[in-house]
Design an enzyme around this catalytic site. Structure first.
Site, mmCIF file in Angstrom:
data_model
loop_
_atom_site.group_PDB
_atom_site.id
_atom_site.type_symbol
_atom_site.label_atom_id
_atom_site.label_comp_id
_atom_site.label_asym_id
_atom_site.label_seq_id
_atom_site.Cartn_x
_atom_site.Cartn_y
_atom_site.Cartn_z
ATOM 1 N N SER A 1 0.856 -1.187 0.000
ATOM 2 C CA SER A 1 0.000 0.000 0.000
ATOM 3 C C SER A 1 0.891 1.235 0.000
ATOM 4 O O SER A 1 1.856 1.319 0.750
ATOM 5 C CB SER A 1 -0.931 -0.003 1.214
ATOM 6 O OG SER A 1 -0.200 -0.144 2.417
ATOM 7 N N MET A 2 0.565 2.214 -0.868
ATOM 8 C CA MET A 2 1.425 3.383 -1.058
ATOM 9 C C MET A 2 0.679 4.696 -0.866
ATOM 10 O O MET A 2 1.043 5.720 -1.440
ATOM 11 C CB MET A 2 2.078 3.322 -2.437
ATOM 12 C CG MET A 2 2.887 2.052 -2.680
ATOM 13 S SD MET A 2 3.817 2.054 -4.234
ATOM 14 C CE MET A 2 2.496 2.085 -5.440
ATOM 15 N N GLY A 3 -0.399 4.677 -0.068
ATOM 16 C CA GLY A 3 -1.121 5.916 0.229
ATOM 17 C C GLY A 3 -1.682 6.570 -1.019
ATOM 18 O O GLY A 3 -2.322 5.933 -1.858
ATOM 19 N N GLY B 1 -1.240 5.031 -4.511
ATOM 20 C CA GLY B 1 -1.934 3.822 -4.911
ATOM 21 C C GLY B 1 -1.408 2.580 -4.231
ATOM 22 O O GLY B 1 -1.134 2.582 -3.028
ATOM 23 N N GLY C 1 -5.749 -0.024 5.027
ATOM 24 C CA GLY C 1 -4.878 -1.191 4.894
ATOM 25 C C GLY C 1 -5.559 -2.479 5.304
ATOM 26 O O GLY C 1 -5.370 -3.532 4.681
ATOM 27 N N ASP C 2 -6.384 -2.410 6.346
ATOM 28 C CA ASP C 2 -7.123 -3.593 6.799
ATOM 29 C C ASP C 2 -8.101 -4.055 5.717
ATOM 30 O O ASP C 2 -8.302 -5.259 5.519
ATOM 31 C CB ASP C 2 -7.892 -3.288 8.085
ATOM 32 C CG ASP C 2 -6.983 -2.829 9.212
ATOM 33 O OD1 ASP C 2 -5.787 -3.175 9.177
ATOM 34 O OD2 ASP C 2 -7.460 -2.129 10.124
#
Length: 311
Positions: A221-223, A226, A252-253
């Site tokens: 995950s890259m905020g 994307g 993220g969950d």
């Protein structure tokens, strides 16, 4: 079968204010309460997507009873170990600027006999058709290599493991070769010792090196940039979806839940990536740690753009 393990669950108290005044009076505009903890959040999202899971871990006191009641009301199967003390409450203070201040309680201490009981509980469910999700922080009294031990135990039974942790929990668990991992960009870069300005190609190369540890899937995950999904023969990234964001807490969950749900449904690579992006983006639009609706996820999945890394 999917089993989520939440060793340090919490009631998530989300407080909305105009501006946080340190040392002064703060008037609350809105309060939301949710049953929380990373694994529990995953179970909630899996349920919303239409899947099933069993939630386990440690609960204590009235807060623990509240969490169990909420999950059962949602139709989520529970098999928690009850301990002395009170399950923690985590308070998240949201300001109108979008800034978040988190106040997390420590939770109850866990002793060796309670850990043995948890190991036995997990072993009971372990089999070739079972995916375990090991997610989040650990309570006081538990060693930092606990996820590594769990992975080795579960692998002996033929089960699969999806890991979502950070720091020592993450680095030590990788030595046991979990089947899937969901680090964020900073966690992956920190573990591999690379510069935070790494390009997408460099980040992908870093993720591919982890496949040599026996890991099948690396979802990064890259905020706002994307996310990335790296498997053998499948290396893609997706720009972040444009949504009206309320909070990034729980995004993220939701991605972990989408990975697990896709594994259970034996979905293909592209379908998995679309669901991961849509569930994560949908979670950003909700208040507190509430899961996005299936309808919203399906709508967002159609907007996902998948790009092969390097093209």
């Amino acid at each position: 079968m999917i089993v989520t393990v939440t060793m340090n669950p919490a009631i998530d108290k989300t407080v909305e204010i105009g501006e946080l005044i340190h040392g002064g009076l703060n008037r609350i505009l809105k309060v939301e309460y949710d049953a929380g903890g990373k694994g529990i959040n995953v179970s909630k999202t899996i349920r919303e997507l239409g899947g099933e899971s069993i939630a386990t871990g440690f609960l204590g006191g009235n807060a623990g009873k509240t969490i169990e009641n909420v999950l059962k009301e949602r139709g989520i199967a529970c098999d928690f170990i009850w301990v002395q003390g009170e399950t923690r409450t985590n308070t998240k203070v949201f300001e109108k600027t979008g800034e978040v201040t988190e106040l997390n309680e420590p939770g109850p201490d866990i002793n060796a006999s309670q850990m043995e009981e948890l190991y036995a509980r997990l072993e009971k469910y372990a089999g070739e058709d079972t995916l375990f999700i090991l997610a989040g922080s650990i309570p006081n009294g538990v060693e930092s290599n606990v996820y590594e031990k769990m992975i080795r135990l579960l692998h002996k039974k033929g089960a699969k493991v999806l890991l979502d942790a950070d720091g020592k929990l993450f680095s030590q668990a990788l030595e046991a070769g979990p089947d899937m991992i969901k680090p964020n960009r900073a966690e992956l870069e920190g573990y591999m010792g690379i510069d935070y300005r790494a390009s997408d190609k460099e980040l992908c190369w870093t993720a591919k090196k982890l496949l040599d540890k026996g890991i099948d899937t690396v979802a990064v995950s890259m905020g706002r940039s994307g996310a990335m999904l790296v498997r053998r023969g499948y290396e893609v990234k997706c720009p972040a979806l444009s949504v009206k964001a309320h909070s990034t807490v729980g995004a993220g969950d939701a991605m972990v839940a989408a990975l697990a749900y896709s594994w259970d449904k034996k979905s293909g690579d592209e379908e998995t990536m679309r669901l991961c992006m849509a569930a994560s983006a949908g979670a950003v639009t909700t208040v507190g740690t509430k899961p996005p609706s299936r309808e919203l996820v399906e709508e967002l999945a159609e907007q996902v753009i998948i790009e092969k890394i390097g093209e």
